[in-house]
Design a protein around this motif. Structure first.
Motif, PDB file in Angstrom:
ATOM      1  N   LEU A 286       0.760  -1.339  -0.190  1.00 19.29           N
ATOM      2  CA  LEU A 286      -0.005  -0.053  -0.027  1.00 19.29           C
ATOM      3  C   LEU A 286       0.784   1.313  -0.016  1.00 19.29           C
ATOM      4  CD1 LEU A 286      -2.887   1.132   0.083  1.00 19.29           C
ATOM      5  CD2 LEU A 286      -2.569   0.832   2.693  1.00 19.29           C
ATOM      6  N   HIS A 287       2.001   1.161   0.504  1.00 21.63           N
ATOM      7  CA  HIS A 287       3.024   2.419   0.453  1.00 21.63           C
ATOM      8  C   HIS A 287       3.435   2.773  -0.890  1.00 21.63           C
ATOM      9  CE1 HIS A 287       5.947   5.029   1.870  1.00 21.63           C
ATOM     10  NE2 HIS A 287       6.975   4.335   1.389  1.00 21.63           N
ATOM     11  N   TYR A 288       3.501   2.015  -1.754  1.00 25.23           N
ATOM     12  CA  TYR A 288       3.698   2.363  -3.144  1.00 25.23           C
ATOM     13  C   TYR A 288       3.020   1.815  -4.382  1.00 25.23           C
ATOM     14  CZ  TYR A 288       5.914  -2.290  -1.894  1.00 25.23           C
ATOM     15  OH  TYR A 288       5.974  -3.631  -1.502  1.00 25.23           O
ATOM     16  N   ASP A 289       1.873   1.390  -3.874  1.00 26.85           N
ATOM     17  CA  ASP A 289       0.790   0.821  -4.632  1.00 26.85           C
ATOM     18  C   ASP A 289      -0.496   1.296  -4.368  1.00 26.85           C
ATOM     19  OD1 ASP A 289      -1.124  -0.672  -6.370  1.00 26.85           O
ATOM     20  OD2 ASP A 289      -0.001  -2.487  -6.138  1.00 26.85           O
ATOM     21  N   PRO A 290      -1.337   1.998  -4.935  1.00 25.98           N
ATOM     22  CA  PRO A 290      -2.655   2.658  -4.622  1.00 25.98           C
ATOM     23  C   PRO A 290      -3.592   1.179  -4.160  1.00 25.98           C
ATOM     24  CG  PRO A 290      -2.392   3.212  -6.707  1.00 25.98           C
ATOM     25  CD  PRO A 290      -1.009   2.717  -6.383  1.00 25.98           C
ATOM     26  N   ALA A 291      -3.451   0.414  -5.027  1.00 25.47           N
ATOM     27  CA  ALA A 291      -4.209  -1.062  -4.784  1.00 25.47           C
ATOM     28  C   ALA A 291      -3.551  -1.930  -4.022  1.00 25.47           C
ATOM     29  CB  ALA A 291      -4.446  -1.453  -6.210  1.00 25.47           C
ATOM     30  N   GLY A 292      -2.510  -1.594  -3.626  1.00 21.81           N
ATOM     31  CA  GLY A 292      -1.669  -2.669  -2.741  1.00 21.81           C
ATOM     32  C   GLY A 292      -2.304  -2.958  -1.238  1.00 21.81           C
ATOM     33  N   ARG A 293      -1.999  -4.139  -0.775  1.00 16.94           N
ATOM     34  CA  ARG A 293      -2.426  -4.701   0.473  1.00 16.94           C
ATOM     35  C   ARG A 293      -1.763  -3.733   1.699  1.00 16.94           C
ATOM     36  NH1 ARG A 293      -1.483 -10.774   1.015  1.00 16.94           N
ATOM     37  NH2 ARG A 293       0.312 -10.149  -0.384  1.00 16.94           N
ATOM     38  N   ALA A 294      -2.545  -3.504   2.702  1.00 16.20           N
ATOM     39  CA  ALA A 294      -2.046  -3.197   3.943  1.00 16.20           C
ATOM     40  C   ALA A 294      -0.987  -3.976   4.712  1.00 16.20           C
ATOM     41  CB  ALA A 294      -3.245  -2.519   4.728  1.00 16.20           C
ATOM     42  N   VAL A 295      -0.421  -3.506   5.671  1.00 17.65           N
ATOM     43  CA  VAL A 295       0.847  -4.450   6.207  1.00 17.65           C
ATOM     44  C   VAL A 295       0.210  -5.272   7.020  1.00 17.65           C
ATOM     45  CG1 VAL A 295       0.989  -2.879   8.478  1.00 17.65           C
ATOM     46  CG2 VAL A 295       2.912  -4.205   7.540  1.00 17.65           C
ATOM     47  N   GLY A 296      -0.954  -5.260   7.730  1.00 19.86           N
ATOM     48  CA  GLY A 296      -1.687  -6.190   8.401  1.00 19.86           C
ATOM     49  C   GLY A 296      -2.244  -7.135   7.759  1.00 19.86           C
ATOM     50  N   ALA A 297      -2.289  -7.227   6.334  1.00 18.87           N
ATOM     51  CA  ALA A 297      -2.916  -8.327   5.672  1.00 18.87           C
ATOM     52  C   ALA A 297      -1.598  -9.354   5.007  1.00 18.87           C
ATOM     53  CB  ALA A 297      -3.707  -7.778   4.527  1.00 18.87           C
ATOM     54  N   LEU A 298      -0.488  -8.905   5.294  1.00 21.73           N
ATOM     55  CA  LEU A 298       0.813  -9.604   4.623  1.00 21.73           C
ATOM     56  C   LEU A 298       1.068 -10.956   5.537  1.00 21.73           C
ATOM     57  CD1 LEU A 298       3.186  -6.586   3.902  1.00 21.73           C
ATOM     58  CD2 LEU A 298       1.428  -7.683   2.369  1.00 21.73           C
ATOM     59  N   ASP A 299       1.435 -11.913   4.711  1.00 23.09           N
ATOM     60  CA  ASP A 299       2.009 -13.135   5.133  1.00 23.09           C
ATOM     61  C   ASP A 299       3.234 -12.975   5.845  1.00 23.09           C
ATOM     62  OD1 ASP A 299       2.791 -15.771   5.852  1.00 23.09           O
ATOM     63  OD2 ASP A 299       3.013 -16.247   3.514  1.00 23.09           O
ATOM     64  N   LEU A 300       3.350 -13.344   7.154  1.00 22.20           N
ATOM     65  CA  LEU A 300       4.659 -13.373   8.008  1.00 22.20           C
ATOM     66  C   LEU A 300       5.708 -13.910   7.524  1.00 22.20           C
ATOM     67  CD1 LEU A 300       2.794 -13.023  11.559  1.00 22.20           C
ATOM     68  CD2 LEU A 300       3.500 -10.978  10.149  1.00 22.20           C
ATOM     69  N   ALA A 301       5.684 -14.883   6.628  1.00 24.34           N
ATOM     70  CA  ALA A 301       6.711 -15.948   6.639  1.00 24.34           C
ATOM     71  C   ALA A 301       7.844 -15.273   6.258  1.00 24.34           C
ATOM     72  CB  ALA A 301       6.357 -17.031   5.708  1.00 24.34           C
ATOM     73  N   PRO A 302       7.888 -14.295   5.141  1.00 24.92           N
ATOM     74  CA  PRO A 302       8.996 -13.390   4.449  1.00 24.92           C
ATOM     75  C   PRO A 302       9.878 -12.711   5.581  1.00 24.92           C
ATOM     76  CG  PRO A 302       7.416 -13.064   3.185  1.00 24.92           C
ATOM     77  CD  PRO A 302       6.757 -13.773   4.479  1.00 24.92           C
ATOM     78  N   TYR A 303       9.254 -12.445   7.042  1.00 26.68           N
ATOM     79  CA  TYR A 303      10.097 -12.007   7.963  1.00 26.68           C
ATOM     80  C   TYR A 303      10.641 -12.637   8.877  1.00 26.68           C
ATOM     81  CZ  TYR A 303       7.013  -7.962   5.870  1.00 26.68           C
ATOM     82  OH  TYR A 303       6.456  -7.369   4.931  1.00 26.68           O
ATOM     83  N   LEU A 304      10.573 -13.809   8.745  1.00 28.39           N
ATOM     84  CA  LEU A 304      10.802 -14.778   9.773  1.00 28.39           C
ATOM     85  C   LEU A 304      11.777 -16.025   9.086  1.00 28.39           C
ATOM     86  CD1 LEU A 304      11.200 -15.735  12.788  1.00 28.39           C
ATOM     87  CD2 LEU A 304       8.981 -16.909  12.405  1.00 28.39           C
ATOM     88  N   GLY A 305      13.201 -16.113   9.249  1.00 28.24           N
ATOM     89  CA  GLY A 305      13.920 -17.241   8.646  1.00 28.24           C
ATOM     90  C   GLY A 305      15.207 -16.893   8.379  1.00 28.24           C
ATOM     91  N   ARG A 306      15.906 -17.805   7.698  1.00 29.61           N
ATOM     92  CA  ARG A 306      17.246 -17.604   7.395  1.00 29.61           C
ATOM     93  C   ARG A 306      17.532 -16.582   6.389  1.00 29.61           C
ATOM     94  NH1 ARG A 306      21.006 -22.031   7.614  1.00 29.61           N
ATOM     95  NH2 ARG A 306      23.071 -21.523   6.702  1.00 29.61           N
ATOM     96  N   CYS A 307      18.610 -15.775   6.826  1.00 30.20           N
ATOM     97  CA  CYS A 307      18.825 -14.631   6.001  1.00 30.20           C
ATOM     98  C   CYS A 307      20.488 -14.122   6.071  1.00 30.20           C
ATOM     99  CB  CYS A 307      18.306 -13.269   6.415  1.00 30.20           C
ATOM    100  SG  CYS A 307      19.300 -12.543   7.756  1.00 30.20           S
TER     101      CYS A 307
END
Length: 214
Positions: free
Chosen positions: A61-82
């Motif tokens: 939603l920050h860079y796309d007027p039709a994008g999803r809000a942060v609360g609707a995002l899958d959490l998996a990308p934010y947790l794991g090997r980096c």
């Protein structure tokens, strides 16, 4: 492996009055709604801030007027090997050659350190950013989240936001304003979960890295 201070890196800057924000964005402010005293058993504060203060996750939603809000995002990308990759002093854009020394067998998450010491107390208009073609190559390599120790993956004066548009199109997630000053290059476990803000364009995160089991 014991969970002690030697196996954890806090990669979040302090969030407090004076924490830098993009010019024109809402700074952090805190006021007391209630304070301990006669007839009041608790302290209760209220805060005002941009969700882009401190370490944060941008939502589509920050860079796309039709994008999803942060609360609707899958959490998996934010947790794991980096992987943390150093590109210290690179300005203004991070190109593939600045990362190539550490791109063999990339995990799904890549964090890039550009500062010797992150400016946690001041705004840096000369911040380092990703070249859009670098983001494309990271996506091609299977990366699902990119992070950086500056306030944006695009130059501060960019209007086109070319790298943000790449992550929109390739459906990557992004973390900004990390503090990687004391983190050696290498692989870690990332934990940086956004809040479930159902209408917001971003969310603060308490980003940490944990050493991988040996």
């Amino acid at each position: 492996m014991s969970l002690d201070t030697l196996s954890l890196w806090d990669i979040s800057p302090p969030v407090q009055p004076g924490a830098p924000v993009f010019p024109g964005d809402t700074p952090y402010q805190q006021h007391w709604s209630a304070q301990i005293g006669p007839g009041c058993p608790v302290n209760v504060s209220r805060i005002t801030l941009s969700p882009h203060v401190g370490a944060h996750a941008d939502a589509p939603l920050h860079y796309d007027p039709a994008g999803r809000a942060v609360g609707a995002l899958d959490l998996a990308p934010y947790l794991g090997r980096c992987r943390v990759i150093h590109a210290i002093g690179v300005r203004p854009l991070i190109f593939w050659q600045h990362l190539a020394h550490a791109t063999q067998g990339l995990p799904p998450r890549v964090l890039v350190r550009t500062y010797a010491r992150a400016p946690v107390d001041r705004w840096d208009p000369q911040l380092a950013a990703f070249a859009p073609e670098t983001v494309e190559r990271l996506a091609d390599a299977g990366v699902v989240l990119i992070g950086i120790d500056t306030a944006s993956i695009d130059p501060a004066d960019s209007k086109a936001l070319a790298s943000h548009q790449v992550i929109r199109r390739r459906q990557l997630r992004v973390l900004e304003n990390l503090v990687l000053d004391d983190v050696p290059e290498g692989d870690y476990e990332l934990i940086a979960l956004p809040l479930k803000l159902t209408t917001a364009d971003a969310s603060p995160v308490r980003a940490v890295l944990r050493a991988l089991p040996s």
